[in-house]
Design an enzyme around this catalytic site. Structure first.
Site, mmCIF file in Angstrom:
data_model
loop_
_atom_site.group_PDB
_atom_site.id
_atom_site.type_symbol
_atom_site.label_atom_id
_atom_site.label_comp_id
_atom_site.label_asym_id
_atom_site.label_seq_id
_atom_site.Cartn_x
_atom_site.Cartn_y
_atom_site.Cartn_z
ATOM 1 N N HIS A 45 4.492 0.330 5.163
ATOM 2 C CA HIS A 45 3.966 -0.466 4.051
ATOM 3 C C HIS A 45 4.388 0.059 2.688
ATOM 4 O O HIS A 45 3.898 -0.398 1.670
ATOM 5 C CB HIS A 45 2.433 -0.526 4.124
ATOM 6 C CG HIS A 45 1.946 -1.686 4.924
ATOM 7 N ND1 HIS A 45 1.073 -2.612 4.436
ATOM 8 C CD2 HIS A 45 2.250 -2.072 6.172
ATOM 9 C CE1 HIS A 45 0.839 -3.524 5.362
ATOM 10 N NE2 HIS A 45 1.534 -3.212 6.424
ATOM 11 N N ASP A 66 -7.583 0.708 -0.070
ATOM 12 C CA ASP A 66 -8.177 -0.634 0.022
ATOM 13 C C ASP A 66 -7.835 -1.279 1.359
ATOM 14 O O ASP A 66 -8.586 -2.096 1.872
ATOM 15 C CB ASP A 66 -7.636 -1.539 -1.096
ATOM 16 C CG ASP A 66 -8.219 -1.191 -2.450
ATOM 17 O OD1 ASP A 66 -9.111 -0.330 -2.509
ATOM 18 O OD2 ASP A 66 -7.773 -1.786 -3.446
ATOM 19 N N GLU A 96 -14.326 -0.167 -8.666
ATOM 20 C CA GLU A 96 -12.953 -0.636 -8.914
ATOM 21 C C GLU A 96 -12.985 -1.746 -9.953
ATOM 22 O O GLU A 96 -14.065 -2.163 -10.395
ATOM 23 C CB GLU A 96 -12.297 -1.156 -7.624
ATOM 24 C CG GLU A 96 -11.617 -0.068 -6.819
ATOM 25 C CD GLU A 96 -10.558 -0.563 -5.850
ATOM 26 O OE1 GLU A 96 -10.163 -1.746 -5.924
ATOM 27 O OE2 GLU A 96 -10.128 0.240 -5.001
HETATM 28 C C1 LIG Z 1 -1.065 -4.473 0.952
HETATM 29 C C2 LIG Z 1 -1.035 -3.020 0.565
HETATM 30 C C3 LIG Z 1 -2.143 -2.440 0.013
HETATM 31 C C4 LIG Z 1 -2.141 -1.095 -0.346
HETATM 32 N N1 LIG Z 1 -3.266 -0.557 -0.883
HETATM 33 C C5 LIG Z 1 -3.289 0.726 -1.213
HETATM 34 C C6 LIG Z 1 -4.472 1.319 -1.716
HETATM 35 O O1 LIG Z 1 -5.473 0.668 -1.900
HETATM 36 N N2 LIG Z 1 -4.452 2.623 -2.011
HETATM 37 C C7 LIG Z 1 -3.348 3.402 -1.836
HETATM 38 O O2 LIG Z 1 -3.415 4.603 -2.082
HETATM 39 N N3 LIG Z 1 -2.202 2.873 -1.371
HETATM 40 C C8 LIG Z 1 -2.142 1.568 -1.065
HETATM 41 N N4 LIG Z 1 -0.989 1.025 -0.593
HETATM 42 C C9 LIG Z 1 0.189 1.881 -0.499
HETATM 43 C C10 LIG Z 1 0.161 2.616 0.844
HETATM 44 O O3 LIG Z 1 -0.936 3.457 0.942
HETATM 45 C C11 LIG Z 1 1.382 3.499 0.979
HETATM 46 O O4 LIG Z 1 2.530 2.720 0.858
HETATM 47 C C12 LIG Z 1 1.367 4.245 2.320
HETATM 48 O O5 LIG Z 1 2.410 5.186 2.296
HETATM 49 C C13 LIG Z 1 1.584 3.301 3.452
HETATM 50 O O6 LIG Z 1 1.322 3.973 4.672
HETATM 51 P P1 LIG Z 1 2.257 3.675 5.917
HETATM 52 O O7 LIG Z 1 1.581 4.212 7.120
HETATM 53 O O8 LIG Z 1 2.651 2.246 5.954
HETATM 54 O O9 LIG Z 1 3.497 4.611 5.537
HETATM 55 P P2 LIG Z 1 5.059 4.283 5.488
HETATM 56 O O10 LIG Z 1 5.332 3.186 4.532
HETATM 57 O O11 LIG Z 1 5.572 4.113 6.853
HETATM 58 O O12 LIG Z 1 5.588 5.650 4.898
HETATM 59 C C14 LIG Z 1 5.337 5.982 3.544
HETATM 60 C C15 LIG Z 1 5.997 7.328 3.199
HETATM 61 O O13 LIG Z 1 5.355 8.351 3.933
HETATM 62 C C16 LIG Z 1 6.285 9.015 4.790
HETATM 63 N N5 LIG Z 1 5.593 9.266 6.049
HETATM 64 C C17 LIG Z 1 5.073 8.365 6.914
HETATM 65 N N6 LIG Z 1 4.468 8.994 7.930
HETATM 66 C C18 LIG Z 1 4.623 10.318 7.706
HETATM 67 C C19 LIG Z 1 4.231 11.486 8.399
HETATM 68 N N7 LIG Z 1 3.535 11.429 9.542
HETATM 69 N N8 LIG Z 1 4.562 12.685 7.884
HETATM 70 C C20 LIG Z 1 5.257 12.777 6.720
HETATM 71 N N9 LIG Z 1 5.655 11.704 6.024
HETATM 72 C C21 LIG Z 1 5.337 10.499 6.503
HETATM 73 C C22 LIG Z 1 7.456 8.064 4.934
HETATM 74 O O14 LIG Z 1 8.669 8.742 5.222
HETATM 75 C C23 LIG Z 1 7.473 7.417 3.574
HETATM 76 O O15 LIG Z 1 8.095 8.247 2.630
HETATM 77 C C24 LIG Z 1 -0.971 -0.311 -0.189
HETATM 78 C C25 LIG Z 1 0.172 -0.893 0.369
HETATM 79 C C26 LIG Z 1 0.137 -2.233 0.737
HETATM 80 C C27 LIG Z 1 1.364 -2.843 1.315
#
Ligand SMILES: Cc1cc2nc3c(=O)[nH]c(=O)nc-3n(C[C@H](O)[C@H](O)[C@H](O)COP(=O)(O)OP(=O)(O)OC[C@H]3O[C@@H](n4cnc5c(N)ncnc54)[C@H](O)[C@@H]3O)c2cc1C
Length: 411
Positions: A123, A184, A295
């Site tokens: 994400h 969120d 918020e």
């Molecule tokens: C609709 C939406 C709402 C959101 N709302 C919020 C919010 O309210 N608050 C907030 O803080 N963020 C929010 N985000 C952002 C989100 O928290 C970050 O983008 C988060 O990184 C997504 O987690 P993911 O599991 O999809 O990680 P990914 O997108 O898969 O990875 C994100 C990063 O983390 C690294 N990574 C993933 N897993 C690991 C691991 N196990 N060890 C080391 N590195 C790793 C990846 O290489 C990459 O650099 C939101 C995003 C979206 C799309």
């Protein structure tokens, strides 16, 4: 990058021609780079593998509990919103920490230019979880060992770095416990949000999610499996938390828990004056024992906003709410929540009334609702599900998607 503990490895060799050729081919194929109008994406030639066929066969020969896929790499080729398309050479689906360590050791010991990226739920933006012609580690397949909850004075849960926060919430609620700080949206992985910060309306009280971690298990860039905490390998601990996946792969995390409330009072009110809005927010976050979540949103050019709220919220004064016109105005929505249990049901309204009396929102715009704790925390996913059913979430653009979700939540 550049440190021995970094995840991305750049090893140069002399096959420049092959690299330039690959870049030319990739940039000529429509759809492999930016699908929307976004900044152009190129991968530096020294980050592309020098000899893809040798690299593939060496990856294929690794002794793993999980498996590597070479063909079905679509899911790990795009970032959220499809703005960046950078396909990997392979995806590792680890079954154990040792699989990840084996992969990292293999890459650091080889002469290929392979890059590595951990991918949680994918994400994030700007290609963060992508490894162009490298190896993506699909963290969600790391499900073992399972979740372990420790009760006691300082309760915590041990979870895989690939676990979704929503699953942690569901499991810990069975013990009357819950993590304290959230995002969120809960359908994100532990490793993904701990690599960023993890922020929502509870952060003013408990800090972001990275402030609520006791211990991590990390696979470093060299493939070592290291346990770290505030006191043990603290430099690694603090680098990985908020480290955007560049200092090691989080394979396990120990997350602090607290007592879970049963219900929440969920309140919204509008302001037309930004100074009053931000003054009230500052007042609430600096006051002890006020709300548990604070918020705010900016609302631009919405008509009948209060009418839309009525499907999930009740106005404090229905007649006055009917007379309020939002058309064309820029408004600021304060959103606050107070947690409570059934034994507080008689006193909670009085407490909230007192807190609200200290604020200067537009009185006719006060709305409230009472929902179970889990329903409140999972609200963005509920909105997302509704939007998907209506076909209103498309692939083009995270901002569009988030904008739609926020608008839907506001309705
Ligand atoms: C609709 C939406 C709402 C959101 N709302 C919020 C919010 O309210 N608050 C907030 O803080 N963020 C929010 N985000 C952002 C989100 O928290 C970050 O983008 C988060 O990184 C997504 O987690 P993911 O599991 O999809 O990680 P990914 O997108 O898969 O990875 C994100 C990063 O983390 C690294 N990574 C993933 N897993 C690991 C691991 N196990 N060890 C080391 N590195 C790793 C990846 O290489 C990459 O650099 C939101 C995003 C979206 C799309």
């Amino acid at each position: 990058m550049g440190s021995t503990s970094s995840i991305q490895f750049c090893r140069r060799n002399n096959k420049t021609f092959l690299r330039i050729f690959m870049i030319l081919v990739l940039s000529c194929i429509p759809g492999l780079t930016n699908l929307c109008s976004n900044p152009s994406v190129t991968t530096p030639t020294d980050l592309l593998p020098s000899n893809p066929s040798d690299t593939l066969s060496s990856l294929d020969s690794l002794d793993l509990e999980g498996y590597i896929s070479f063909n079905d790499v679509n899911n790990a080729s795009k970032d959220f919103g499809n703005r960046y398309q950078l396909p990997p050479l392979a995806i590792l689906h680890p079954r154990s920490v040792s699989d990840i360590s084996t992969m990292m050791r293999h890459i650091v010991g080889s002469t290929s230019n392979l890059t590595v990226a951990a991918r949680g739920h994918g994400h994030s933006l700007q290609g963060q979880a992508l490894a162009h012609q490298g190896v993506v580690i699909n963290m969600e397949s790391l499900t073992s060992p399972g979740m372990k909850i420790h009760k006691g004075k300082q309760p915590y849960v041990d979870v895989s770095g690939g676990e979704l926060w929503i699953n942690i919430l569901r499991e810990t609620l069975n013990y009357g416990l819950s993590p304290k700080s959230w995002t969120d949206y809960l359908h994100l992985t532990v490793g993904g949000t701990l690599s960023n910060a993890g922020i929502s309306g509870q952060a003013f009280k408990h800090g972001p999610q990275i402030n609520n971690v006791y211990q991590l298990e990390i696979v470093t860039g060299k493939g070592e499996v290291v346990t770290c905490s505030e006191k043990r390998n603290s430099e690694l601990f603090h680098s990985v938390l908020g480290g955007l996946g560049q200092f090691g792969i989080i394979t396990r995390a120990r997350i602090s828990l607290g007592p879970a409330p049963h219900m929440v009072k969920w309140i919204r009110a509008l302001y037309s004056d930004f100074s009053a809005f931000s003054r009230d927010q500052e007042h609430l976050i600096s006051k002890k024992n006020a709300f548990d979540y604070v918020e705010g949103f900016v609302i631009i050019n919405r008509t009948d906003i209060l009418k839309n709220w009525r499907s999930s919220f009740t106005p404090n004064d229905s007649t006055k709410a009917n007379q309020f016109k939002s058309d064309g105005k820029t408004l600021y929505c304060l959103e606050v929540v107070k947690y409570f249990n059934s034994e507080q049901a008689n006193t909670i309204n009085q407490e909230i009334k007192k807190l609200l009396s200290e604020l200067s929102y537009i009185p006719s715009t006060l709305f409230s609702s009472e929902v179970p704790y889990i329903e409140f925390l999972d609200r963005v996913h509920n909105a997302e599900t509704k939007l998907r059913a209506k076909g209103r979430i498309t692939w083009c653009g995270q901002m569009l998607v988030r904008g739609e979700i926020n608008r839907d939540i506001m309705s």
